[in-house]
Design a protein around this motif. Structure first.
Motif, PDB file in Angstrom:
ATOM      1  N   UNK A  89      -4.277  23.069   3.433  1.00 54.31           N
ATOM      2  CA  UNK A  89      -4.594  23.314   2.032  1.00 54.31           C
ATOM      3  C   UNK A  89      -5.991  22.856   1.655  1.00 54.31           C
ATOM      4  N   UNK A  90      -6.856  22.711   2.669  1.00 59.97           N
ATOM      5  CA  UNK A  90      -8.223  22.339   2.389  1.00 59.97           C
ATOM      6  C   UNK A  90      -9.127  23.559   2.390  1.00 59.97           C
ATOM      7  N   UNK A  91     -10.249  23.447   1.693  1.00 61.65           N
ATOM      8  CA  UNK A  91     -11.218  24.533   1.659  1.00 61.65           C
ATOM      9  C   UNK A  91     -11.874  24.660   3.028  1.00 61.65           C
ATOM     10  N   UNK A  92     -12.043  25.888   3.497  1.00 58.16           N
ATOM     11  CA  UNK A  92     -12.653  26.126   4.809  1.00 58.16           C
ATOM     12  C   UNK A  92     -14.172  26.088   4.665  1.00 58.16           C
ATOM     13  N   UNK A  93     -14.792  25.069   5.225  1.00 57.17           N
ATOM     14  CA  UNK A  93     -16.229  24.890   5.114  1.00 57.17           C
ATOM     15  C   UNK A  93     -17.022  25.708   6.111  1.00 57.17           C
ATOM     16  N   UNK A  94     -18.332  25.543   6.075  1.00 55.75           N
ATOM     17  CA  UNK A  94     -19.231  26.344   6.902  1.00 55.75           C
ATOM     18  C   UNK A  94     -19.007  26.145   8.395  1.00 55.75           C
ATOM     19  N   UNK A  95     -18.636  24.949   8.799  1.00 53.58           N
ATOM     20  CA  UNK A  95     -18.451  24.671  10.219  1.00 53.58           C
ATOM     21  C   UNK A  95     -17.188  25.310  10.782  1.00 53.58           C
ATOM     22  N   UNK A  96     -16.216  25.575   9.902  1.00 55.04           N
ATOM     23  CA  UNK A  96     -14.929  26.112  10.359  1.00 55.04           C
ATOM     24  C   UNK A  96     -14.723  27.593  10.042  1.00 55.04           C
ATOM     25  N   UNK A  97     -15.469  28.116   9.108  1.00 53.47           N
ATOM     26  CA  UNK A  97     -15.208  29.485   8.653  1.00 53.47           C
ATOM     27  C   UNK A  97     -15.479  30.500   9.762  1.00 53.47           C
ATOM     28  N   UNK A  98     -14.632  31.511   9.817  1.00 56.23           N
ATOM     29  CA  UNK A  98     -14.783  32.586  10.794  1.00 56.23           C
ATOM     30  C   UNK A  98     -14.893  33.919  10.056  1.00 56.23           C
ATOM     31  N   UNK A  99     -15.303  34.922  10.789  1.00 57.69           N
ATOM     32  CA  UNK A  99     -15.375  36.251  10.200  1.00 57.69           C
ATOM     33  C   UNK A  99     -13.991  36.711   9.748  1.00 57.69           C
ATOM     34  N   UNK A 100     -12.965  36.345  10.507  1.00 57.45           N
ATOM     35  CA  UNK A 100     -11.600  36.732  10.141  1.00 57.45           C
ATOM     36  C   UNK A 100     -11.189  36.100   8.818  1.00 57.45           C
ATOM     37  N   UNK A 101     -11.547  34.833   8.629  1.00 56.82           N
ATOM     38  CA  UNK A 101     -11.225  34.159   7.373  1.00 56.82           C
ATOM     39  C   UNK A 101     -11.974  34.799   6.209  1.00 56.82           C
ATOM     40  N   UNK A 102     -13.222  35.126   6.424  1.00 50.86           N
ATOM     41  CA  UNK A 102     -14.016  35.806   5.389  1.00 50.86           C
ATOM     42  C   UNK A 102     -13.400  37.156   5.048  1.00 50.86           C
ATOM     43  N   UNK A 103     -13.010  37.881   6.084  1.00 46.96           N
ATOM     44  CA  UNK A 103     -12.448  39.222   5.891  1.00 46.96           C
ATOM     45  C   UNK A 103     -11.171  39.166   5.055  1.00 46.96           C
ATOM     46  N   UNK A 104     -10.332  38.165   5.304  1.00 44.42           N
ATOM     47  CA  UNK A 104      -9.086  38.031   4.554  1.00 44.42           C
ATOM     48  C   UNK A 104      -9.358  37.843   3.063  1.00 44.42           C
ATOM     49  N   UNK A 105     -10.301  36.990   2.736  1.00 48.29           N
ATOM     50  CA  UNK A 105     -10.635  36.736   1.334  1.00 48.29           C
ATOM     51  C   UNK A 105     -11.263  37.966   0.698  1.00 48.29           C
ATOM     52  N   UNK A 106     -12.156  38.617   1.408  1.00 47.90           N
ATOM     53  CA  UNK A 106     -12.814  39.814   0.869  1.00 47.90           C
ATOM     54  C   UNK A 106     -11.831  40.961   0.671  1.00 47.90           C
ATOM     55  N   UNK A 107     -10.805  41.042   1.519  1.00 52.96           N
ATOM     56  CA  UNK A 107      -9.821  42.119   1.382  1.00 52.96           C
ATOM     57  C   UNK A 107      -9.187  42.110   0.004  1.00 52.96           C
ATOM     58  N   UNK A 108      -8.864  40.930  -0.493  1.00 50.88           N
ATOM     59  CA  UNK A 108      -8.264  40.834  -1.827  1.00 50.88           C
ATOM     60  C   UNK A 108      -9.322  40.818  -2.924  1.00 50.88           C
ATOM     61  N   UNK A 109     -10.282  39.920  -2.815  1.00 47.52           N
ATOM     62  CA  UNK A 109     -11.203  39.665  -3.917  1.00 47.52           C
ATOM     63  C   UNK A 109     -12.225  40.759  -4.152  1.00 47.52           C
ATOM     64  N   UNK A 110     -12.630  41.449  -3.105  1.00 51.30           N
ATOM     65  CA  UNK A 110     -13.674  42.468  -3.242  1.00 51.30           C
ATOM     66  C   UNK A 110     -13.139  43.870  -2.975  1.00 51.30           C
ATOM     67  N   UNK A 111     -12.664  44.109  -1.758  1.00 52.28           N
ATOM     68  CA  UNK A 111     -12.220  45.455  -1.410  1.00 52.28           C
ATOM     69  C   UNK A 111     -11.008  45.873  -2.246  1.00 52.28           C
ATOM     70  N   UNK A 112     -10.095  44.919  -2.497  1.00 53.15           N
ATOM     71  CA  UNK A 112      -8.943  45.222  -3.333  1.00 53.15           C
ATOM     72  C   UNK A 112      -9.360  45.578  -4.743  1.00 53.15           C
ATOM     73  N   UNK A 113     -10.311  44.834  -5.293  1.00 50.75           N
ATOM     74  CA  UNK A 113     -10.808  45.128  -6.636  1.00 50.75           C
ATOM     75  C   UNK A 113     -11.426  46.522  -6.703  1.00 50.75           C
TER      76      UNK A 113
END
Length: 235
Positions: A89-113
């Motif tokens: 339940x922690x925020x994924x920071x720059x050292x841990x973030x992956x393209x897959x994690x970015x894609x999941x968020x963008x799917x809802x927040x951007x592409x879904x919109x």
């Protein structure tokens, strides 16, 4: 009668926005991925439940057909969103973030919109006073995130701020493309909701204020802007 659709509205800011707009006289479609949760929430606030998963084009298309058959749409509130937290339940920071994690968020927040706007655009264009409210975030502001010593500067996540900055750009470009529709992005503030593990410092009633306000602007209202309750925000 103003007909309004709110995505991601079975709880939190979406539900409170639905409640407030119903009280203001809107016919509100309370959008939810889960039919039963949506039905319960809609009953509680006096709205109409509609199943819509913004990451599923078939679901979005079906919702648009339903709304069209029942009379059309005047106001669209793109509220559905995720922050993208780790298993702890922690925020994924720059050292841990992956393209897959970015894609999941963008799917809802951007592409879904974008999927939702595209599907409901023909209905909005038939309205006498169409409005689109895109729920963004203060973390979308490059100016604010770059100011040392501020809460936005201290936020370590990558995916969520990036997705909301993209929301702001999409808002501006759509507003220019469709000058007959009032299209704005709003920052509700750091509100206690499930999105942030209820760590926010303000209530959903406070957070929903700017969403409700911008959902009720008239044809002479602003468009292509980025606002919180105090007014325009820096990009």
């Amino acid at each position: 009668m103003t007909r309004t659709l709110i995505t991601g509205a079975n709880k939190g800011l979406g539900r409170e926005t639905a409640r407030r707009l119903v009280a203001a006289g809107h016919t509100v479609y309370l959008g939810s991925r889960d039919a039963e949760r949506g039905r319960r929430a809609a009953e509680e606030v006096g709205a109409r439940a509609i199943v819509i998963d913004v990451t599923d084009p078939a679901s979005v298309a079906a919702a648009a057909k339903t709304v069209e058959a029942e009379g059309g749409l005047d106001v669209l509130v793109n509220n559905a969103g995720i922050e993208g937290r780790s298993g702890g339940n922690g925020v994924i920071g720059a050292a841990e973030v992956t393209a897959a994690a970015m894609r999941t968020v963008f799917e809802t927040n951007v592409f879904g919109m974008v999927e939702v706007v595209h599907a409901f655009l023909p209905l909005l264009q038939r309205s006498a006073a169409p409005v689109v409210v895109n729920v963004s975030s203060g973390l979308a502001s490059l100016t604010r995130v770059s100011e040392p010593g501020t809460p936005t500067y201290a936020y370590p996540g990558v995916a969520y701020p990036a997705s909301k900055t993209a929301v702001n750009m999409v808002t501006v470009q759509f507003a220019k493309a469709f000058p007959g529709i009032r299209i704005n992005a709003v920052e509700p503030g750091y509100t206690a909701t499930d999105l942030n593990g209820n760590t926010g410092t303000q209530t959903v009633a406070e957070g929903a204020e700017i969403i409700v306000r911008m959902a009720q602007i008239g044809p002479d209202g602003p468009t292509g802007g980025y606002f919180d309750v105090e007014g325009p925000l820096p990009w």
